[in-house]
Design a protein around this motif. Structure first.
Motif, PDB file in Angstrom:
ATOM      1  N   GLU A 292      36.201   0.780 -22.577  1.00  0.00           N
ATOM      2  CA  GLU A 292      34.882   1.145 -23.090  1.00  0.00           C
ATOM      3  C   GLU A 292      33.877   1.332 -21.963  1.00  0.00           C
ATOM      4  OE1 GLU A 292      33.092  -1.189 -26.161  1.00  0.00           O
ATOM      5  OE2 GLU A 292      34.948  -1.231 -27.325  1.00  0.00           O
ATOM      6  N   VAL A 293      33.893   0.415 -21.002  1.00  0.00           N
ATOM      7  CA  VAL A 293      32.964   0.536 -19.875  1.00  0.00           C
ATOM      8  C   VAL A 293      33.243   1.835 -19.126  1.00  0.00           C
ATOM      9  CG1 VAL A 293      32.237  -0.476 -17.675  1.00  0.00           C
ATOM     10  CG2 VAL A 293      32.637  -1.955 -19.652  1.00  0.00           C
ATOM     11  N   SER A 294      34.495   2.143 -18.927  1.00  0.00           N
ATOM     12  CA  SER A 294      34.872   3.377 -18.249  1.00  0.00           C
ATOM     13  C   SER A 294      34.361   4.600 -19.008  1.00  0.00           C
ATOM     14  CB  SER A 294      36.394   3.440 -18.101  1.00  0.00           C
ATOM     15  OG  SER A 294      36.796   4.681 -17.578  1.00  0.00           O
ATOM     16  N   GLN A 295      34.576   4.616 -20.293  1.00  0.00           N
ATOM     17  CA  GLN A 295      34.145   5.756 -21.099  1.00  0.00           C
ATOM     18  C   GLN A 295      32.634   5.899 -21.155  1.00  0.00           C
ATOM     19  OE1 GLN A 295      36.093   5.158 -24.871  1.00  0.00           O
ATOM     20  NE2 GLN A 295      37.836   6.423 -24.270  1.00  0.00           N
ATOM     21  N   HIS A 296      31.925   4.794 -21.296  1.00  0.00           N
ATOM     22  CA  HIS A 296      30.471   4.845 -21.460  1.00  0.00           C
ATOM     23  C   HIS A 296      29.735   5.107 -20.156  1.00  0.00           C
ATOM     24  CE1 HIS A 296      30.511   2.519 -25.526  1.00  0.00           C
ATOM     25  NE2 HIS A 296      31.352   3.527 -25.495  1.00  0.00           N
ATOM     26  N   THR A 297      30.395   4.875 -19.020  1.00  0.00           N
ATOM     27  CA  THR A 297      29.751   5.103 -17.723  1.00  0.00           C
ATOM     28  C   THR A 297      30.323   6.303 -16.984  1.00  0.00           C
ATOM     29  OG1 THR A 297      31.280   3.594 -16.605  1.00  0.00           O
ATOM     30  CG2 THR A 297      29.188   2.654 -17.408  1.00  0.00           C
ATOM     31  N   SER A 298      31.358   6.916 -17.531  1.00  0.00           N
ATOM     32  CA  SER A 298      32.043   8.046 -16.879  1.00  0.00           C
ATOM     33  C   SER A 298      32.583   7.674 -15.499  1.00  0.00           C
ATOM     34  CB  SER A 298      31.112   9.258 -16.780  1.00  0.00           C
ATOM     35  OG  SER A 298      30.722   9.689 -18.055  1.00  0.00           O
ATOM     36  N   ILE A 299      33.055   6.439 -15.398  1.00  0.00           N
ATOM     37  CA  ILE A 299      33.686   5.953 -14.171  1.00  0.00           C
ATOM     38  C   ILE A 299      35.152   5.707 -14.490  1.00  0.00           C
ATOM     39  CG2 ILE A 299      33.740   4.092 -12.467  1.00  0.00           C
ATOM     40  CD1 ILE A 299      30.748   3.650 -13.039  1.00  0.00           C
ATOM     41  N   LYS A 300      36.020   6.137 -13.602  1.00  0.00           N
ATOM     42  CA  LYS A 300      37.463   5.971 -13.820  1.00  0.00           C
ATOM     43  C   LYS A 300      37.810   4.507 -14.081  1.00  0.00           C
ATOM     44  CE  LYS A 300      38.881  10.194 -12.865  1.00  0.00           C
ATOM     45  NZ  LYS A 300      39.624  11.020 -13.759  1.00  0.00           N
ATOM     46  N   LEU A 301      38.792   4.303 -14.944  1.00  0.00           N
ATOM     47  CA  LEU A 301      39.205   2.969 -15.347  1.00  0.00           C
ATOM     48  C   LEU A 301      39.560   2.093 -14.150  1.00  0.00           C
ATOM     49  CD1 LEU A 301      39.793   1.052 -17.698  1.00  0.00           C
ATOM     50  CD2 LEU A 301      42.091   2.008 -17.786  1.00  0.00           C
ATOM     51  N   HIS A 302      40.310   2.620 -13.206  1.00  0.00           N
ATOM     52  CA  HIS A 302      40.709   1.811 -12.051  1.00  0.00           C
ATOM     53  C   HIS A 302      39.500   1.411 -11.212  1.00  0.00           C
ATOM     54  CE1 HIS A 302      40.293   4.800  -8.789  1.00  0.00           C
ATOM     55  NE2 HIS A 302      40.601   5.673  -9.726  1.00  0.00           N
ATOM     56  N   ALA A 303      38.477   2.251 -11.159  1.00  0.00           N
ATOM     57  CA  ALA A 303      37.264   1.925 -10.406  1.00  0.00           C
ATOM     58  C   ALA A 303      36.470   0.828 -11.113  1.00  0.00           C
ATOM     59  CB  ALA A 303      36.407   3.168 -10.213  1.00  0.00           C
ATOM     60  N   VAL A 304      36.416   0.875 -12.443  1.00  0.00           N
ATOM     61  CA  VAL A 304      35.743  -0.179 -13.201  1.00  0.00           C
ATOM     62  C   VAL A 304      36.476  -1.504 -12.970  1.00  0.00           C
ATOM     63  CG1 VAL A 304      35.200  -1.042 -15.515  1.00  0.00           C
ATOM     64  CG2 VAL A 304      34.793   1.360 -14.956  1.00  0.00           C
ATOM     65  N   ALA A 305      37.793  -1.476 -13.009  1.00  0.00           N
ATOM     66  CA  ALA A 305      38.579  -2.691 -12.786  1.00  0.00           C
ATOM     67  C   ALA A 305      38.295  -3.264 -11.393  1.00  0.00           C
ATOM     68  CB  ALA A 305      40.062  -2.405 -12.953  1.00  0.00           C
ATOM     69  N   GLU A 306      38.212  -2.412 -10.378  1.00  0.00           N
ATOM     70  CA  GLU A 306      37.899  -2.877  -9.023  1.00  0.00           C
ATOM     71  C   GLU A 306      36.510  -3.502  -8.968  1.00  0.00           C
ATOM     72  OE1 GLU A 306      38.395   0.253  -6.150  1.00  0.00           O
ATOM     73  OE2 GLU A 306      40.467   0.615  -6.767  1.00  0.00           O
ATOM     74  N   MET A 307      35.543  -2.906  -9.666  1.00  0.00           N
ATOM     75  CA  MET A 307      34.177  -3.442  -9.684  1.00  0.00           C
ATOM     76  C   MET A 307      34.138  -4.817 -10.332  1.00  0.00           C
ATOM     77  SD  MET A 307      31.816  -0.248 -10.761  1.00  0.00           S
ATOM     78  CE  MET A 307      32.043   1.357 -10.028  1.00  0.00           C
ATOM     79  N   VAL A 308      34.911  -5.003 -11.398  1.00  0.00           N
ATOM     80  CA  VAL A 308      34.948  -6.300 -12.087  1.00  0.00           C
ATOM     81  C   VAL A 308      35.534  -7.364 -11.164  1.00  0.00           C
ATOM     82  CG1 VAL A 308      36.035  -7.572 -14.000  1.00  0.00           C
ATOM     83  CG2 VAL A 308      34.981  -5.334 -14.416  1.00  0.00           C
ATOM     84  N   VAL A 309      36.577  -7.032 -10.441  1.00  0.00           N
ATOM     85  CA  VAL A 309      37.174  -7.976  -9.491  1.00  0.00           C
ATOM     86  C   VAL A 309      36.179  -8.269  -8.364  1.00  0.00           C
ATOM     87  CG1 VAL A 309      39.023  -8.324  -7.796  1.00  0.00           C
ATOM     88  CG2 VAL A 309      39.547  -7.344 -10.038  1.00  0.00           C
ATOM     89  N   ASP A 310      35.524  -7.228  -7.843  1.00  0.00           N
ATOM     90  CA  ASP A 310      34.535  -7.421  -6.783  1.00  0.00           C
ATOM     91  C   ASP A 310      33.386  -8.306  -7.264  1.00  0.00           C
ATOM     92  OD1 ASP A 310      36.040  -5.858  -5.081  1.00  0.00           O
ATOM     93  OD2 ASP A 310      34.805  -4.060  -5.329  1.00  0.00           O
ATOM     94  N   ARG A 311      33.005  -8.157  -8.525  1.00  0.00           N
ATOM     95  CA  ARG A 311      31.929  -8.984  -9.113  1.00  0.00           C
ATOM     96  C   ARG A 311      32.325 -10.448  -9.087  1.00  0.00           C
ATOM     97  NH1 ARG A 311      29.041 -11.961 -11.786  1.00  0.00           N
ATOM     98  NH2 ARG A 311      27.282 -11.428 -13.103  1.00  0.00           N
ATOM     99  N   ALA A 312      33.588 -10.722  -9.375  1.00  0.00           N
ATOM    100  CA  ALA A 312      34.074 -12.102  -9.340  1.00  0.00           C
ATOM    101  C   ALA A 312      34.063 -12.664  -7.915  1.00  0.00           C
ATOM    102  CB  ALA A 312      35.478 -12.184  -9.923  1.00  0.00           C
TER     103      ALA A 312
END
Length: 76
Positions: free
Chosen positions: A25-45
């Motif tokens: 959902e985050v990927s779709q709503h922000t137009s950011i590739k899924l793998h990039a969203v996943a990397e951002m979530v890990v970086d946030r942690a």
């Protein structure tokens, strides 16, 4: 991807089955590739901040999903 799912489970108490849907959902709503969203979530942690649109969409997506105990997913 697995690390990002682990972050969602640990920090946001998201049910494992719902974690992928949150990322999607985050990927779709922000137009950011899924793998990039996943990397951002890990970086946030790891202490980095999320871009504001990603942070907003992540919070909204988590709140729409039940947690592991069936309660709405919320950050601890």
């Amino acid at each position: 991807m697995d690390q990002a799912l682990g972050v969602l489970i640990a920090i946001h108490r998201t049910a494992p089955a719902a974690g992928f849907e949150v990322l999607r959902e985050v990927s779709q709503h922000t137009s950011i590739k899924l793998h990039a969203v996943a990397e951002m979530v890990v970086d946030r942690a790891l202490g980095q901040s999320l871009p504001e649109p990603v942070e907003r969409e992540l919070c909204q997506a988590v709140q729409r999903r039940p947690g592991q105990d069936g309660a709405p997913g919320r950050p601890r």
